[in-house]
Design an enzyme around this catalytic site. Structure first.
Site, mmCIF file in Angstrom:
data_model
loop_
_atom_site.group_PDB
_atom_site.id
_atom_site.type_symbol
_atom_site.label_atom_id
_atom_site.label_comp_id
_atom_site.label_asym_id
_atom_site.label_seq_id
_atom_site.Cartn_x
_atom_site.Cartn_y
_atom_site.Cartn_z
ATOM 1 N N HIS A 1 0.869 -1.175 0.000
ATOM 2 C CA HIS A 1 0.000 0.000 0.000
ATOM 3 C C HIS A 1 0.907 1.226 0.000
ATOM 4 O O HIS A 1 1.756 1.382 0.878
ATOM 5 C CB HIS A 1 -0.897 -0.005 1.243
ATOM 6 C CG HIS A 1 -2.063 0.932 1.149
ATOM 7 N ND1 HIS A 1 -1.942 2.251 0.765
ATOM 8 C CD2 HIS A 1 -3.391 0.747 1.393
ATOM 9 C CE1 HIS A 1 -3.127 2.826 0.779
ATOM 10 N NE2 HIS A 1 -4.032 1.922 1.146
ATOM 11 N N HIS A 2 0.718 2.094 -0.989
ATOM 12 C CA HIS A 2 1.620 3.243 -1.131
ATOM 13 C C HIS A 2 1.515 4.197 0.056
ATOM 14 O O HIS A 2 2.458 4.958 0.335
ATOM 15 C CB HIS A 2 1.316 3.984 -2.442
ATOM 16 C CG HIS A 2 2.498 4.673 -3.036
ATOM 17 N ND1 HIS A 2 3.602 5.052 -2.297
ATOM 18 C CD2 HIS A 2 2.757 5.061 -4.317
ATOM 19 C CE1 HIS A 2 4.478 5.646 -3.092
ATOM 20 N NE2 HIS A 2 3.998 5.658 -4.315
ATOM 21 N N ALA A 3 0.396 4.178 0.765
ATOM 22 C CA ALA A 3 0.286 5.022 1.956
ATOM 23 C C ALA A 3 1.240 4.570 3.048
ATOM 24 O O ALA A 3 1.699 5.374 3.861
ATOM 25 C CB ALA A 3 -1.151 5.010 2.478
#
Length: 220
Positions: A194-196
């Site tokens: 997840h890029h977050a």
């Protein structure tokens, strides 16, 4: 199998360097990405040939070891929906039932000592090798991350499309079949992130640390 479920520590958003990045990739442009690498396992495989221990569990333990080193790969959302970090995460891993052509998902508590982890996980693999339930132990704990294996094929790319999976901050790993090239043995590894939670820098560091760990398998 039961394990105490710890309380994730909230992240101090006022001092967190990635606060803006988290907000951007969580709310404005929610997205995940996949990175596939080839890990040199020549020394690792040679050491396992001299060991009675299972290669799959050694791979799982090595992944869990590098994952537990870094907060970005132990992230979750707490009950308020804010980012937090588990003190430890445990690997959940698949076991294939060849008679049914289905797989089950198992999990084992992570231990920094490989021998201790193997002594716990190996009997689970044996016990559930013909499991018919998806989760024969019940649901994995919330502080678990996923590992699966595709030992039938070597790949150069692998991506999971998780619909509405924007709350899933834990990494997902997929292992492939060894391939030999120029006398070296290579393991394909896909990491879904997840890029977050993590950027390319963090995932590259993770895979590089895994390479270092497998290149010196004295821990086996």
């Amino acid at each position: 199998m039961d394990a105490p479920i710890p309380t994730p520590a909230p992240i101090d958003l006022d001092t967190w360097p990635r606060r803006q990045h988290f907000d951007h990739y969580r709310r404005r442009v929610p997205c995940t990405y996949a990175m596939t690498v080839e890990v040199d396992v020549t020394a690792f495989a040679a050491a396992l040939r001299r060991s009675p221990r299972k290669s799959y569990l050694a791979q799982v333990w090595a992944l869990a070891t590098v994952v537990n080193r870094h907060e970005e790969f132990r992230m979750c959302l707490n009950s308020s929906g804010d980012p937090a970090v588990w003190p430890v995460v445990h690997p959940a891993f698949t076991v294939f039932n060849p008679e049914r052509e289905t797989f089950a998902c198992l999990w084992a508590p992570y231990d920094p000592d490989f021998g201790t982890f193997h002594d716990t996980a190996a009997p689970l693999l044996a016990e559930h090798s013909r499991a018919t339930d998806f989760f024969p132990q019940g649901n994995p704990p919330p502080n678990a991350f996923d590992v699966s294996s595709l030992p039938w094929v070597s790949f150069t790319g692998f991506t999971l499309d998780i619909r509405d999976g924007w709350d899933h901050l834990a990494p997902i790993f997929t292992l492939g079949r060894y391939t030999e090239r120029d006398t070296r043995l290579l393991l394909p590894l896909s990491v879904q992130i997840h890029h977050a939670a993590a950027d390319g820098f963090h995932t590259a560091r993770l895979t590089n640390e895994l390479q270092t760990l497998l290149a010196d398998p004295a821990w086996l």
